[in-house]
Design a protein around this motif. Sequence first.
Motif: not given
Length: 285
Positions: A200-207
Amino acid sequence: MDVLQVYTPNQYTIDGCATFYRHDKFKEIVKYELEYDKSALPFVEALEPELKKAGCFRLLKDNVALVVILERVKNEECFDGNQPRICVANTHIHASEKFPDVKLFQVVSLINGLEKIANSKIPLLICGDLNSLPLSNPHSFVSKGILQSVPNKENDPLGVYQYLWPCPIYTLKSAYAWFFQSDGIEEQQRRKMDSETMEPIFTNFTSEFTGTLDYIFFTVNSLRLESVLELLDKEALGSGLPSPQWSSDHIALMGSFTFTLERSSYQGQRLLPCLPSPWRTAAAR
């Protein structure tokens, strides 16, 4: 459930791993609680005196893994009187990007123990926040049985790798990478995957950070992956996680699996005695 009390800037909180299962489907055969600081202690003690303080600081981290072997209950389909077993492991690996040697040590420690269980023909599921990007050494070791780069003085200042005996499980594959390489996947879903890593491109998404840190691995010779949970679009998550709609800064990953072993393999599992903890003693050289 295995939990440890850790300190955050604001308060003490409880951090750990938990495995939930349906009692009408499975029963617990044995449970192992792995504390990586205890696994690291023999290696720290083997260091030269001038390195021991740094060894304690780097390697004695309060990260854990929880490993449970489950057996299907008898009200399910029976295989000549034998019920299939499965080993489910979940873990939370050290987070700081300044400690790649610690991440690799913890992942190798986990896999070296699981390799003993895999040798007993028990299928494996590994669910974890590896805090490691795709193609990093921890990810490559689990998914390919190799290291992407050779540790050096800069990323392995204690020479930790020379003490490890890596025992890769060559049949482990990433569930999402495996599924999205199959036919019939909608293009809309493929766009949510990285074409190079197939994760996946991301599994963690923060600022502050967006990337993939979480994985599901399984033994392809004993389990068949039927489906995975659909991935999310960044646009649906607003400016970052957590949020009022999403309670974690990580998205959920999920897979559906079925057993594929022959009946003789289930019988072989049942004849095995309960394994002592594969992590009871650590090997060093």
